[in-house]
Each structure stands twice: as C-alpha cells, then as structure tokens.
Design a protein around this motif. Structure first.
Motif, short mmCIF file in Angstrom:
data_model
loop_
_atom_site.label_atom_id
_atom_site.label_comp_id
_atom_site.label_asym_id
_atom_site.label_seq_id
_atom_site.Cartn_x
_atom_site.Cartn_y
_atom_site.Cartn_z
N TYR A 89 0.86 -1.16 0.00
CA TYR A 89 0.00 0.00 0.00
C TYR A 89 0.90 1.22 0.00
CZ TYR A 89 -3.49 3.37 1.57
OH TYR A 89 -4.30 4.44 1.68
N TYR A 90 0.74 2.10 -0.98
CA TYR A 90 1.57 3.30 -1.10
C TYR A 90 0.74 4.54 -0.80
CZ TYR A 90 5.09 0.42 -3.35
OH TYR A 90 6.01 -0.53 -3.60
N PHE A 91 1.38 5.53 -0.19
CA PHE A 91 0.74 6.81 0.07
C PHE A 91 1.80 7.89 0.16
CE2 PHE A 91 1.69 4.78 4.04
CZ PHE A 91 2.11 5.78 4.90
N ASN A 92 1.39 9.13 -0.04
CA ASN A 92 2.32 10.26 -0.06
C ASN A 92 2.10 11.18 1.13
OD1 ASN A 92 3.89 9.86 -2.48
ND2 ASN A 92 1.99 10.23 -3.59
N ILE A 93 3.19 11.73 1.63
CA ILE A 93 3.17 12.76 2.66
C ILE A 93 3.75 14.02 2.04
CG2 ILE A 93 4.04 13.46 4.93
CD1 ILE A 93 2.20 11.07 5.20
N ASP A 94 2.92 15.05 1.88
CA ASP A 94 3.43 16.28 1.27
C ASP A 94 4.14 17.15 2.32
OD1 ASP A 94 1.43 17.68 2.69
OD2 ASP A 94 0.12 17.82 0.95
N ASP A 95 4.74 18.25 1.85
CA ASP A 95 5.52 19.13 2.74
C ASP A 95 4.69 19.66 3.90
OD1 ASP A 95 7.80 18.84 1.17
OD2 ASP A 95 7.40 20.66 0.00
N ALA A 96 3.47 20.10 3.61
CA ALA A 96 2.63 20.70 4.66
C ALA A 96 2.26 19.67 5.73
CB ALA A 96 1.36 21.28 4.03
N LEU A 97 1.91 18.46 5.31
CA LEU A 97 1.56 17.43 6.29
C LEU A 97 2.79 17.00 7.08
CD1 LEU A 97 -0.41 15.57 7.66
CD2 LEU A 97 -0.18 13.98 5.72
N MET A 98 3.95 16.88 6.44
CA MET A 98 5.17 16.50 7.16
C MET A 98 5.50 17.54 8.22
SD MET A 98 7.39 14.33 7.92
CE MET A 98 7.40 13.06 6.70
N TYR A 125 8.25 9.23 5.90
CA TYR A 125 9.13 10.13 5.17
C TYR A 125 8.29 11.14 4.41
CZ TYR A 125 12.35 6.13 5.55
OH TYR A 125 13.11 5.10 5.99
N LYS A 126 8.87 12.28 4.12
CA LYS A 126 8.25 13.20 3.18
C LYS A 126 8.29 12.55 1.81
CE LYS A 126 10.41 16.81 1.72
NZ LYS A 126 11.08 18.09 1.56
N GLY A 127 7.19 12.60 1.09
CA GLY A 127 7.11 11.96 -0.22
C GLY A 127 6.43 10.61 -0.13
N ARG A 128 6.94 9.67 -0.90
CA ARG A 128 6.31 8.35 -1.03
C ARG A 128 6.66 7.46 0.16
NH1 ARG A 128 6.47 4.62 -6.43
NH2 ARG A 128 4.71 3.34 -5.86
#
Length: 86
Positions: free
Chosen positions: A1-10, A62-65
């Motif tokens: 399962y893949y998901f992204n964490i963008d700059d604002a959420l990080m 991590y930030k990103g993927r």
C-alpha cells in the motif's frame, strides 16, 4: 500500500500537530490474526483476536512516497485498511 506525505503534512507531523494512524479492520472478531508488516524501513507485527488493530506511525514516515507491506502469518479476512490523519 503506497501513500504520499506532502511538505505541509510533514511539517504538521514533525511539529506534533498531526498524528498518522495505520488501522486494519477484520471481517471477524473471534479468530487469531498474526500479521507482520513493514512501514518503509521499520518492521513490526501483531497477534490479536480483536476485530481491529491500530498504531500511530509518525516515527516511520518520510516526506514523499511511503509504503506499508502486510504479510499475514495466519489466514485473515480484511474488511478495511486505513492510513488516516487524526
């Protein structure tokens, strides 16, 4: 399962303003569920007879993927897998 964490959420995660939770909900709540899982480079697992499992995962992101790999050690029927912000 893949998901992204963008700059604002990080930023919210590192500032302690947001928590990210990994949840698995199961079809039945009586049988034993033994599962190993990996979140990026971190490995863990659980053994439960409960109808769900959840864990806060901020420290493993991590930030990103990002990814979660789930490896059942017993037969499980998964109703839902969630990664959510609380």
């Amino acid at each position: 399962y893949y998901f992204n964490i963008d700059d604002a959420l990080m930023k919210k995660i590192t500032d302690g303003k947001s928590k990210i939770w990994f949840t698995m909900k199961f079809v039945d709540d009586f049988s034993r569920k033994n599962v190993e899982f990996s979140i990026n480079d971190y490995s863990s697992g659980f053994d439960t007879k409960e109808s769900s499992y959840e864990r806060e995962i901020n420290d493993f992101l991590y930030k990103g993927r990002n990814f979660i790999k789930i490896v059942p050690k017993t037969t499980i029927d998964v109703l839902r897998i969630l990664v959510e912000i609380r």
